[in-house]
Design a protein around this motif. Structure first.
Motif, mmCIF file in Angstrom:
data_model
loop_
_atom_site.group_PDB
_atom_site.id
_atom_site.type_symbol
_atom_site.label_atom_id
_atom_site.label_comp_id
_atom_site.label_asym_id
_atom_site.label_seq_id
_atom_site.Cartn_x
_atom_site.Cartn_y
_atom_site.Cartn_z
ATOM 1 N N ASN A 153 0.836 -1.194 0.000
ATOM 2 C CA ASN A 153 0.000 0.000 0.000
ATOM 3 C C ASN A 153 0.873 1.246 0.000
ATOM 4 N N LEU A 154 0.892 1.927 -1.127
ATOM 5 C CA LEU A 154 1.660 3.164 -1.304
ATOM 6 C C LEU A 154 0.740 4.328 -1.663
ATOM 7 N N SER A 155 -0.519 4.215 -1.340
ATOM 8 C CA SER A 155 -1.497 5.233 -1.693
ATOM 9 C C SER A 155 -1.208 6.563 -1.013
ATOM 10 N N SER A 156 -1.707 7.634 -1.646
ATOM 11 C CA SER A 156 -1.614 9.001 -1.100
ATOM 12 C C SER A 156 -0.184 9.415 -0.804
ATOM 13 N N ALA B 282 -3.564 -7.466 -1.704
ATOM 14 C CA ALA B 282 -4.021 -6.072 -1.732
ATOM 15 C C ALA B 282 -2.936 -5.185 -2.319
ATOM 16 N N LEU B 283 -3.296 -4.411 -3.348
ATOM 17 C CA LEU B 283 -2.378 -3.473 -3.973
ATOM 18 C C LEU B 283 -3.043 -2.103 -3.999
ATOM 19 N N GLY B 284 -2.495 -1.159 -3.233
ATOM 20 C CA GLY B 284 -3.047 0.192 -3.161
ATOM 21 C C GLY B 284 -2.052 1.218 -3.663
ATOM 22 N N LEU B 285 -2.380 1.866 -4.783
ATOM 23 C CA LEU B 285 -1.528 2.910 -5.360
ATOM 24 C C LEU B 285 -2.331 4.181 -5.612
ATOM 25 N N PHE B 286 -3.430 4.302 -4.950
ATOM 26 C CA PHE B 286 -4.349 5.430 -5.078
ATOM 27 C C PHE B 286 -3.644 6.765 -4.808
#
Length: 295
Positions: A167-170, A189-193
């Motif tokens: 998770n690297l979002s924001s 889970a992959l978060g790049l938002f």
């Protein structure tokens, strides 16, 4: 042959008792004290008594005379992470989320080759992710959403074959999504938002058959959605809105019944979702100002 003196046996016994009672090596204790001093330890919500054994300090786990865990979630840490944190070679968990840590990631953090959980989300860490992050082969969770990271996503993330959550979002990450992410067969889970990522989504994402959450919203991604998305049979949360895609055709063939959350800019895609109550905050909705959010 020289005789072994009773004093020698007493010394060994004393060392054994020392480690059993929670003492750690001077090098590891010095690294913990560095962390305390560089993150304003006296002002933590729960501080440490530096005169007491290390295993009595809040959030410290000690096994066989080595520091294996540091969990100081939401404990009012402020300041920078010391370079000496790389001396904690037996560390498996580092959770410093929801604090006010600034500065950049120490370059020696990639020496923590036994690390399984790295949680630094909701801080103010800047700079690039070390390109040698792939050295931490045991990593299962790498979460740094809501910081000020910049630069590219390192290709070496693809070497973390045990990774389940990334998770690297924001943040302020730029460049492309590395195709090597498709090597992470255990990823759930992959978060790049909310970054500044560009280019096409790599078709290799379709290899992530265990993936349940894919959050790529609010970037500058373009081109077509890869046809390989049809292979993501485990996917339940898909968020792609606020990008620059040319076509969503690949999504037409996906089973709408599998989704709990499905957000795109194509309004013609309106699957009927399951009725659910999500107790936890979705990755794409986590904002930096949520400073009072509990774990």
């Amino acid at each position: 042959m020289k005789k072994v003196t009773p004093f020698f046996f007493c010394l060994l016994f004393a060392i054994g008792i020392s480690f059993a009672s929670g003492q750690v090596s001077p090098e590891e204790k010095a690294a913990l004290v560095d962390l305390y001093n560089s993150t304003n330890g006296p002002e933590w919500n729960t501080s440490w008594d530096l005169e007491a054994p290390a295993n009595t300090w809040k959030g410290i786990e000690v096994q066989d005379g080595h520091v294996t865990g540091i969990t100081l979630f939401m404990n009012n840490l402020s300041g920078v992470l010391p370079e000496s944190i790389g001396n904690l070679r037996h560390l498996t968990t580092l959770n410093l989320a929801f604090n006010q840590i600034t500065g950049v990631l120490p370059k020696d953090i990639v020496k923590l080759e036994k690390l399984k959980v790295l949680r630094l989300e909701m801080n103010r860490i800047k700079g690039a992710i070390p390109t040698e992050v792939g050295n931490c082969k045991e990593l299962e969770i790498f979460s740094m959403f809501n910081n000020f990271l910049n630069g590219p996503i390192p290709e070496s993330f693809g070497e973390l074959k045990n990774l389940k959550e990334l998770n690297l979002s924001s943040n302020n990450l730029k460049g492309i999504i590395p195709s090597s992410i498709g090597n992470l067969s255990k990823l759930e889970a992959l978060g790049l938002f909310e970054n500044m990522l560009e280019g096409q989504i790599p078709s290799e994402i379709g290899n992530l058959v265990q993936l349940k959450e894919l959050v790529l919203s609010n970037n500058r991604l373009g081109g077509e959605i890869p046809a390989e998305f049809g292979q993501l049979a485990s996917l339940q949360i898909l968020q792609l809105q606020n990008n620059r895609f040319d076509s969503f055709n690949a999504l037409q063939g996906m089973d709408s019944k599998q989704f709990l959350v499905f957000d795109t800019d194509d309004k013609s895609l309106s699957p009927k979702f399951k009725e659910i109550n999500i107790d936890r905050t979705r990755m794409a909705d986590t904002k930096f100002e949520d400073e009072n959010e509990n774990e």
